[in-house]
Design an enzyme around this catalytic site. Structure first.
Site, PDB file in Angstrom:
ATOM      1  N   GLN A 146      46.549  63.169  34.294  1.00 58.04           N
ATOM      2  CA  GLN A 146      45.190  63.216  33.751  1.00 58.04           C
ATOM      3  C   GLN A 146      44.186  63.550  34.844  1.00 58.04           C
ATOM      4  OE1 GLN A 146      44.437  63.144  30.419  1.00 58.04           O
ATOM      5  NE2 GLN A 146      46.651  63.285  30.525  1.00 58.04           N
ATOM      6  N   HIS A 173      43.140  67.105  35.709  1.00 60.38           N
ATOM      7  CA  HIS A 173      42.356  67.918  34.774  1.00 60.38           C
ATOM      8  C   HIS A 173      40.944  68.159  35.279  1.00 60.38           C
ATOM      9  CE1 HIS A 173      44.529  68.845  31.150  1.00 60.38           C
ATOM     10  NE2 HIS A 173      45.018  67.646  31.064  1.00 60.38           N
ATOM     11  N   GLU A 210      41.963  57.383  25.260  1.00 65.32           N
ATOM     12  CA  GLU A 210      42.436  58.614  24.614  1.00 65.32           C
ATOM     13  C   GLU A 210      43.972  58.629  24.582  1.00 65.32           C
ATOM     14  OE1 GLU A 210      41.612  62.044  26.959  1.00 65.32           O
ATOM     15  OE2 GLU A 210      42.000  63.465  25.335  1.00 65.32           O
ATOM     16  N   HIS A 211      44.582  58.444  25.758  1.00 65.99           N
ATOM     17  CA  HIS A 211      46.050  58.390  25.876  1.00 65.99           C
ATOM     18  C   HIS A 211      46.448  57.005  26.343  1.00 65.99           C
ATOM     19  CE1 HIS A 211      44.974  62.645  26.920  1.00 65.99           C
ATOM     20  NE2 HIS A 211      45.898  62.902  26.023  1.00 65.99           N
ATOM     21  N   ASP A 217      51.130  66.621  25.546  1.00 66.91           N
ATOM     22  CA  ASP A 217      50.213  67.744  25.757  1.00 66.91           C
ATOM     23  C   ASP A 217      50.808  69.065  25.275  1.00 66.91           C
ATOM     24  OD1 ASP A 217      48.116  66.347  26.820  1.00 66.91           O
ATOM     25  OD2 ASP A 217      48.797  66.553  28.887  1.00 66.91           O
ATOM     26  N   HIS A 268      18.912  59.622 -15.681  1.00 65.18           N
ATOM     27  CA  HIS A 268      20.313  59.233 -15.502  1.00 65.18           C
ATOM     28  C   HIS A 268      20.789  58.446 -16.727  1.00 65.18           C
ATOM     29  CE1 HIS A 268      19.591  60.262 -11.295  1.00 65.18           C
ATOM     30  NE2 HIS A 268      20.854  60.003 -10.995  1.00 65.18           N
TER      31      HIS A 268
END
Lengths: 433, 433
Positions: free
Chosen positions: B259, B262, B327-328, B361, B420
């Site tokens: 990670q 990135h 996230e992961h 991934d 209505h």
């Protein structure tokens, strides 16, 4: 007078496009004001919320008074008349019965390579529902927002409903109680959204905020999006009725007016295969507009945004409907299911002349929070899905990693993400390949 | 050096909160620039897109050159080496096999009152995928965005990928072809998002836009939201590994680095029940950082945002994980399924030490577009559901209307929505009650 169009006449396409493109909503630019309010609530918490409530709702509270007590809720619920209580309970039951069917299922399977894959759904832990005060304070909307959240399994469900000048709508509190809401706060506006998103000393933060509101509320929801989840930003209501000549013009007129009476910006459209019938509906509307309580609103909506469109056949009606992507679509034709198959983009479809749209607003079962402004092309109405989220799951065995790991190594290398590749390589090395 | 924390030491709560609250992303304020670009594309169409592409990508095109021709795609696809082609095909097959299981089912039933209710799913008609150019131009992301759209049944799928200075990534074109993408445009930035949302003379508009991008792309997506649907706005990547002492420190170090490499703003966290193991992982990271190609990026991420947290037991690890909502989430423990049951908020969970995150991934099958920045509390990764929408359906019989219509009349009256109520009343009158 609404617009009268005929798809077989010259200039139809331009007129239809003008209808589609009509800007019905004035969005006042309140963004700077809202940014200040949110910053203030983040910085000063309860104190800011109390000051803003005194200023905008002319209501002096202390921190302990922000939340309705059980005794207060009990008191106000007791003011609701029996027929209304029973109707709310009927509605709640039917809405719940519909929404429990929406609960998505977990899945898990093992593939031929030995990888166990799947996903798991779980509820959002805490959600906040905004309920407008004043004229648009609808108990039915409380049910429509709260019941899907509770069906999803949301543990903590809070409502914010402003009570300007201290005026409380007892039916809103009763609807909240019937739906199982856990906390009710008497605050509104951007300050309520900020309190729900960031929390204050007295109001714990939530993870997701739903519900309609004015321009300030909408701007605040946009701003806190990311910090919390939000539902769609709803625009003015719309209905498209597709009707053949075999209908009572007065029924269709009332269906059109039941959207028009919401808001001067609402849009009511009729597409018919029978020009004569279209004229009869317009006459029936005019007659109803003489006596309707909300004739000022409904009349303005019909005059400014209404339309009666005559088409050659139902296939053409479906094509136009797909370009409109209406929030509500009523199909008053002999074979409504066949026509529904062709009407791909719509928030909700009401099939046949015995299904007035108003049924869907209250007791049908489906949600009445639906995509407006052509967004049915890409979005759905509120549902249980708005209160759950999915976690994907994967488990490799050594054999599975041996089978699919090399492809990951190749792709990681080609994307110049060396550590990605090495995390696979190190494990495969241990297996001696 | 990353932060080392121990949950049993004084000051842990404050340090953990600082970690949670760390602002990892600088969001430059590009909103004014983006607003101008969108207005320009809406006003001038192709001409604006061509001028902006010349300016930002240093690439002179004419309108006919905006879209890659079939011959060009064929040409570039031929440049991809066989192992990479095969790996992309393996990945595509596995991603497709996973996502076809996500297709939601239509439902229809008739309740005891005689109301036929249900819903119908349909695909978004046209979708646009944004693919960044340059360093972050990942063919795997093309597969992850395009395959769910095609599985959902999206008829028209367009990609925009900028080619600065005319440099094309052949693997991106091949991934697009494998995934079944219909149109590929060599444009990027806010101008690409504007073209997809509003259309130009050469680029028909779409209904939904997904895919990652820089600050300009993200701001443009926020701006066009409402006109079209968008996916989440993704922040920097994150991983949390929960590991007991029975792991190879180098494997875990590589998982953390996969990670970190990135982005300098990525966050890699380790929670362990074994302080000694935690130190061994940190040492293994230091060793790997001496040689990793992207050591400058990964090192900065680990130094600024990395952390090793020692806890008393796995229950505490799960509690901290739920506050992080990663996230992961990688669970390298003896019984990962049992631990996963307690980790409620996570985008994706990787079970056991043979499941490095990098598998997810590329070739695991689940989507790698996942909620970041704690948004797994309320949102899910990309899926088939992002490319479909639900239309609710209701059909009343006269008997069903007689049974439930009166409740709707009561509620309409109590909400002061007379039309209505009358739309129901007029029909019930015909039935003579």
């Amino acid at each position: 007078m609404p617009v009268f169009l005929d798809s077989r006449q010259d200039g139809f396409e331009a007129a239809f496009q003008a209808l589609l493109g009509a800007k019905r909503e004035d969005s006042p630019d309140v963004d700077a004001v809202v940014a200040d309010i949110i910053a203030d609530v983040r910085a000063r918490g309860d104190v800011a919320v109390l000051e803003l409530t005194a200023k905008f709702d002319r209501l002096e509270l202390d921190a302990a008074g922000l939340r309705f007590s059980e005794a207060e809720i009990e008191h106000y619920c007791g003011q609701v008349a029996d027929p209304e209580r029973q109707a709310l309970e009927t509605a709640a039951e039917r809405i719940r019965a519909y929404h429990v069917r929406q609960m998505p299922q977990d899945q898990s399977w093992t593939d031929p390579e030995g990888a166990t894959l799947g996903w798991r759904w779980s509820a959002v832990s805490a959600a906040g529902l905004y309920v407008p005060g004043g004229l648009a304070s609808y108990p039915s909307s409380v049910l429509m927002n709260a019941i899907p959240a509770k069906v999803a399994g949301v543990e903590r469900l809070a409502i914010c409903v402003p009570t300007p000048d201290g005026v409380v709508n007892p039916a809103v509190l009763l609807a909240a109680r019937i739906a199982g809401v856990d906390e009710i706060y008497r605050i509104g506006g951007a300050q309520a959204i900020a309190a729900l998103a960031y929390g204050t000393q007295s109001i714990p933060p939530v993870d997701k905020i739903t519900g309609p509101g004015n321009a300030f509320v909408a701007a605040a929801k946009r701003r806190v999006f990311g910090k919390v989840g939000i539902d769609m930003i709803a625009g003015p209501s719309e209905i498209l009725v597709i009707a053949d000549g075999e209908n009572d013009p007065d029924w269709i007129a009332l269906d059109l007016m039941s959207q028009a009476e919401h808001d001067e910006s609402a849009q009511s459209l009729l597409i018919t295969t029978d020009a004569e019938f279209g004229r009869a509906v317009a006459e029936a509307v005019d007659k109803r507009l003489q006596t309707l309580e909300r004739r000022a609103i409904a009349g303005a909506s019909w005059r400014d945004y209404g339309a009666v469109i005559t088409v050659a056949d139902l296939d053409e009606a479906a094509r136009l409907s797909n370009r409109i992507a209406p929030e509500h679509l009523e199909l008053c034709v002999a074979e409504p299911e066949a026509l529904a198959d062709k009407c791909v983009h719509a928030g909700a479809i009401f099939l046949g002349q015995w299904t007035p749209e108003a049924i869907g607003d209250y007791v049908g079962g489906p949600n009445h929070v639906l995509p407006t402004a052509r967004s049915a092309r890409f979005s759905s109405g509120l549902s249980v899905m708005d209160f759950v989220k999915r976690t994907t799951m994967a488990r490799m065995t050594p054999e599975a990693l041996r089978a699919i790991g090399p492809a990951a190594e190749v792709l990681a290398r080609s994307e110049s993400l060396e550590a990605h590749g090495l995390s696979v390589t190190a494990r495969l090395d241990k297996l001696n390949r």
